[in-house]
Design a protein around this motif. Structure first.
Motif, PDB file in Angstrom:
ATOM      1  N   HIS A   1      -1.783  73.447  42.004  1.00 48.11           N
ATOM      2  CA  HIS A   1      -0.839  73.903  40.987  1.00 48.11           C
ATOM      3  C   HIS A   1      -0.046  75.135  41.426  1.00 48.11           C
ATOM      4  O   HIS A   1       0.554  75.822  40.605  1.00 48.11           O
TER       5      HIS A   1
ATOM      6  N   LEU B   1      -5.580  82.822  35.425  1.00 50.56           N
ATOM      7  CA  LEU B   1      -4.344  82.462  36.116  1.00 50.56           C
ATOM      8  C   LEU B   1      -3.572  81.305  35.472  1.00 50.56           C
ATOM      9  O   LEU B   1      -2.349  81.314  35.465  1.00 50.56           O
ATOM     10  N   LEU B   2      -4.279  80.309  34.976  1.00 50.10           N
ATOM     11  CA  LEU B   2      -3.645  79.069  34.537  1.00 50.10           C
ATOM     12  C   LEU B   2      -2.919  79.207  33.200  1.00 50.10           C
ATOM     13  O   LEU B   2      -3.339  79.965  32.324  1.00 50.10           O
TER      14      LEU B   2
ATOM     15  N   LEU C   1      -6.414  74.973  41.557  1.00 55.61           N
ATOM     16  CA  LEU C   1      -5.518  76.134  41.605  1.00 55.61           C
ATOM     17  C   LEU C   1      -4.475  75.970  42.708  1.00 55.61           C
ATOM     18  O   LEU C   1      -3.288  76.242  42.500  1.00 55.61           O
ATOM     19  N   CYS C   2      -4.904  75.514  43.861  1.00 54.16           N
ATOM     20  CA  CYS C   2      -3.973  75.332  44.983  1.00 54.16           C
ATOM     21  C   CYS C   2      -2.982  74.214  44.701  1.00 54.16           C
ATOM     22  O   CYS C   2      -1.791  74.347  44.994  1.00 54.16           O
TER      23      CYS C   2
ATOM     24  N   GLN D   1       6.108  80.958  47.553  1.00 55.57           N
ATOM     25  CA  GLN D   1       5.662  82.067  46.703  1.00 55.57           C
ATOM     26  C   GLN D   1       6.726  83.157  46.542  1.00 55.57           C
ATOM     27  O   GLN D   1       6.520  84.110  45.801  1.00 55.57           O
TER      28      GLN D   1
ATOM     29  N   LEU E   1      -5.475  82.699  47.621  1.00 55.02           N
ATOM     30  CA  LEU E   1      -4.822  82.782  46.320  1.00 55.02           C
ATOM     31  C   LEU E   1      -3.951  84.026  46.243  1.00 55.02           C
ATOM     32  O   LEU E   1      -4.374  85.110  46.642  1.00 55.02           O
ATOM     33  N   ARG E   2      -2.759  83.856  45.706  1.00 55.82           N
ATOM     34  CA  ARG E   2      -1.826  84.973  45.515  1.00 55.82           C
ATOM     35  C   ARG E   2      -1.980  85.478  44.086  1.00 55.82           C
ATOM     36  O   ARG E   2      -2.035  84.715  43.138  1.00 55.82           O
ATOM     37  N   MET E   3      -2.061  86.804  43.943  1.00 51.60           N
ATOM     38  CA  MET E   3      -2.103  87.395  42.604  1.00 51.60           C
ATOM     39  C   MET E   3      -1.601  88.829  42.653  1.00 51.60           C
ATOM     40  O   MET E   3      -1.490  89.412  43.733  1.00 51.60           O
TER      41      MET E   3
ATOM     42  N   TYR F   1      -0.961  78.076  42.998  1.00 49.11           N
ATOM     43  CA  TYR F   1      -1.506  79.428  42.992  1.00 49.11           C
ATOM     44  C   TYR F   1      -2.028  79.860  44.357  1.00 49.11           C
ATOM     45  O   TYR F   1      -2.377  81.013  44.548  1.00 49.11           O
TER      46      TYR F   1
ATOM     47  N   GLU G   1      -2.160  73.901  31.844  1.00 45.52           N
ATOM     48  CA  GLU G   1      -2.975  73.716  33.043  1.00 45.52           C
ATOM     49  C   GLU G   1      -4.462  73.859  32.726  1.00 45.52           C
ATOM     50  O   GLU G   1      -5.287  73.108  33.260  1.00 45.52           O
TER      51      GLU G   1
END
Length: 183
Positions: A76, A10-11, A73-74, A100, A160-162, A78, A15
């Motif tokens: 930043h 993800l990063l 992650l949060c 988002q 987490l969103r993806m 995500y 990051e």
């Protein structure tokens, strides 16, 4: 796959470098420098307010890398972290979906239908609501992965969103000592 592997997917390169630098400080027991660069994340994980409290914690305990990575992650953008005893998540979830770019009317309806809360009991409706939201997001090619952490706080959730393809890959290969994947 665990949260560290997922972060690698993800990063951005910058990051990843920032995360690696923080992890090295932690591994090298440079707790003051680690705390100074990650104070907000440490507070969200351990609920420690000062460097002295973190140094005291570090004498006998270690900060789990996966838990730190989830908070990173949060922090930043995500995802978000939801505590185990939240009484009304309406504004938290509304803000998250706004940031988002997922302000779908169907999601707003789910969020506003009833107070969404977590209380680590049979009356907790957070997971049920996330399932309904994921059904809406599925039609848009997006999915929420909800991780449940029992390390530092009962029923601490990382959302987490993806994109759907990555989420399906994560779901099929998840293995973590610290996080149970809910969806």
């Amino acid at each position: 796959m665990n949260i560290l592997n997922l972060a690698d997917l993800l990063l951005s390169p910058d990051e990843k470098g920032e995360l690696q630098t923080s992890m090295e400080l932690l591994e090298q027991s440079k707790y003051s420098a680690f705390y100074e660069s990650n104070q907000n994340m440490i507070q969200s994980i351990l609920f420690l307010e000062t460097l002295e409290e973190f140094l005291d914690f570090s004498k006998e305990n270690s900060l789990e890398k996966e838990c730190f990575c989830a908070a990173f992650l949060c922090a930043h953008g995500y995802g978000i972290q939801i505590g185990g005893y939240e009484e009304d998540l309406t504004s938290v979830l509304t803000d998250f979906f706004h940031v988002q770019g997922m302000e779908y009317p169907e999601i707003s309806e789910i969020i506003c239908r009833e107070k969404i809360y977590t209380d680590c009991s049979d009356h907790d409706n957070f997971k049920k609501s996330m399932t309904a939201i994921n059904q809406v997001l599925d039609t848009h090619g997006v999915k929420l992965i909800v991780l449940e952490d029992f390390v530092y706080c009962d029923c601490e959730y990382t959302v987490l969103r993806m994109d759907k393809a990555l989420a399906d890959k994560v779901l099929s290969s998840w293995h973590s000592e610290n996080f149970e994947i809910y969806m």
